[in-house]
Design an enzyme around this catalytic site. Structure first.
Site, PDB file in Angstrom:
ATOM      1  N   SER A  46       0.837  -1.212   0.000  1.00  0.00           N
ATOM      2  CA  SER A  46       0.000   0.000   0.000  1.00  0.00           C
ATOM      3  C   SER A  46       0.865   1.253   0.000  1.00  0.00           C
ATOM      4  CB  SER A  46      -1.003   0.026   1.162  1.00  0.00           C
ATOM      5  OG  SER A  46      -0.752  -0.945   2.132  1.00  0.00           O
ATOM      6  N   TYR A 101      -1.273 -11.226   4.918  1.00  0.00           N
ATOM      7  CA  TYR A 101      -1.282  -9.830   5.327  1.00  0.00           C
ATOM      8  C   TYR A 101      -2.622  -9.510   5.991  1.00  0.00           C
ATOM      9  CZ  TYR A 101      -0.190  -4.806   4.597  1.00  0.00           C
ATOM     10  OH  TYR A 101       0.092  -3.474   4.753  1.00  0.00           O
ATOM     11  N   LYS A 146       2.157 -10.556   7.950  1.00  0.00           N
ATOM     12  CA  LYS A 146       2.395  -9.138   8.213  1.00  0.00           C
ATOM     13  C   LYS A 146       1.109  -8.659   8.865  1.00  0.00           C
ATOM     14  CE  LYS A 146       3.362  -4.804   5.651  1.00  0.00           C
ATOM     15  NZ  LYS A 146       2.383  -3.941   6.262  1.00  0.00           N
ATOM     16  N   THR A 166      -0.930  -5.748  10.538  1.00  0.00           N
ATOM     17  CA  THR A 166      -1.048  -4.295  10.708  1.00  0.00           C
ATOM     18  C   THR A 166      -2.362  -3.957  11.392  1.00  0.00           C
ATOM     19  OG1 THR A 166       0.256  -3.991   8.697  1.00  0.00           O
ATOM     20  CG2 THR A 166      -0.941  -2.080   9.481  1.00  0.00           C
TER      21      THR A 166
END
Ligand code: MN9
Length: 308
Positions: A51, A140, A166, A168
């Site tokens: 992103s 992700y 990952k 977030t």
């Protein structure tokens, strides 16, 4: 064969920005400059075309070109993780195959997004992707495309080839659970820059984030403090980082990161529309606001502020 095994891909990894020129074309020269700047500053790897890298504003062909330039310039000095996520499996598989041919060390992908895909469809998406190459896949988890629950993460971790996540989101208690229930070798990359310290303390193997493009020296220092068990120093550094992040988010995000890199001699160019860039007047104002931020909070040892 990838040069770096997933278990050795750790530490501080910028989610690399993609520089565009004033006409919004990918700027290869600036890309090469950024890579050398970040390697000189001591980062541990690159996470590309995510992103922060404005991947969803690029065509697959452009994403491939970015990857080729990054791999060529990095030349095996550091690991490269390629985010190859796209909304359709065929595009992602095509990007994955290209990434493998060009010698990246690992792949990563957001789950398919926009439509509410079922858990099964998400499972199939990652299965198709992992079958298409021999590279390890880092799934992700990010609320922007719909946060995955723990059960979904467990299910995805059982796919052959899936080697890490990952993550977030602020729900970092999942890190402990992942390490316990999936296993200590399942790699966890903390993706919320505002929570780097707690991410590491909850067992993350590495940090991947947007702001590490512009303040690598601060975050590397923070990592070191956590490793040395100097928690008051780590907390202080996290406070510094967060002042910069909150300021950055309120000031055009990635465009700000790109300007702050330029001030340090690593010109990261412009963002693509609909992201907004700074006019020269706005950039002068931005510098003034940064000076104020630095004075108000007595921020020391931050290279981009010292460079203004
Ligand atoms: O995961 C980044 N998230 C997005 C990567 O790009 C949406 C983070 O690095 C954030 O930019 C950062 C600031 O909120 O944590």
């Amino acid at each position: 064969m990838p040069k770096f095994e997933l278990k050795n891909i750790t530490g501080v990894m910028p989610a690399l920005v993609t520089p565009f020129d004033e006409n919004e074309k990918f700027d290869e020269k600036r890309m090469r400059g950024i890579i050398n700047f970040l390697i000189d500053r001591g980062v541990d790897g690159f996470y590309i075309t995510g992103s922060t890298g404005e991947a969803f504003l690029m065509s697959p062909e452009e994403r491939k070109r970015v990857l080729e330039v990054v791999v060529d310039e990095t030349a095996g000095r550091l690991p490269v993780i390629a985010h190859i996520g796209a909304i359709g499996t065929h595009t992602s598989v095509d990007l994955a195959e290209h990434a493998q041919e060009n010698g990246v060390d690992a792949l990563s992908s957001v789950p398919p997004f926009y439509w509410p895909f079922t858990s099964n469809m998400i499972q199939n998406y990652y299965t198709d992707l992992t079958k298409s190459t021999d590279l390890p896949m880092i799934i992700y988890n990010i609320p922007l495309v719909g946060l995955m629950g723990f059960e979904q993460i467990m299910n995805l971790s059982s796919i052959k080839g899936v080697g890490g996540i990952k993550y977030t989101a602020p729900t970092q208690f999942d890190f402990l659970r992942i390490k316990e229930e999936i296993g200590p070798d399942f790699m966890v990359y903390s993706g919320t820059d505002e929570m780097a310290m707690s991410g590491l303390m909850y067992g993350a193997d590495g940090l991947i984030g947007s702001f590490y493009n512009m303040i690598p020296e601060v975050i590397i220092e923070l990592c070191k403090a956590v490793k040395e068990n100097d928690m008051s120093k780590a907390k202080h550094l996290q406070e510094v980082v967060n002042k910069i992040i909150f300021f950055g988010i309120a000031n055009k995000g990635v465009s700000f990161i790109k300007r702050a890199m330029a001030w340090q001699g690593a010109d990261a160019g412009y963002c693509r529309k609909p992201f907004d860039n700074f006019t020269s007047n706005e950039e002068a104002e931005l510098k003034e606001k940064c000076r104020q931020l630095m004075q108000n909070h007595k921020l020391e040892g931050v290279a981009f502020l010292d460079a203004i």
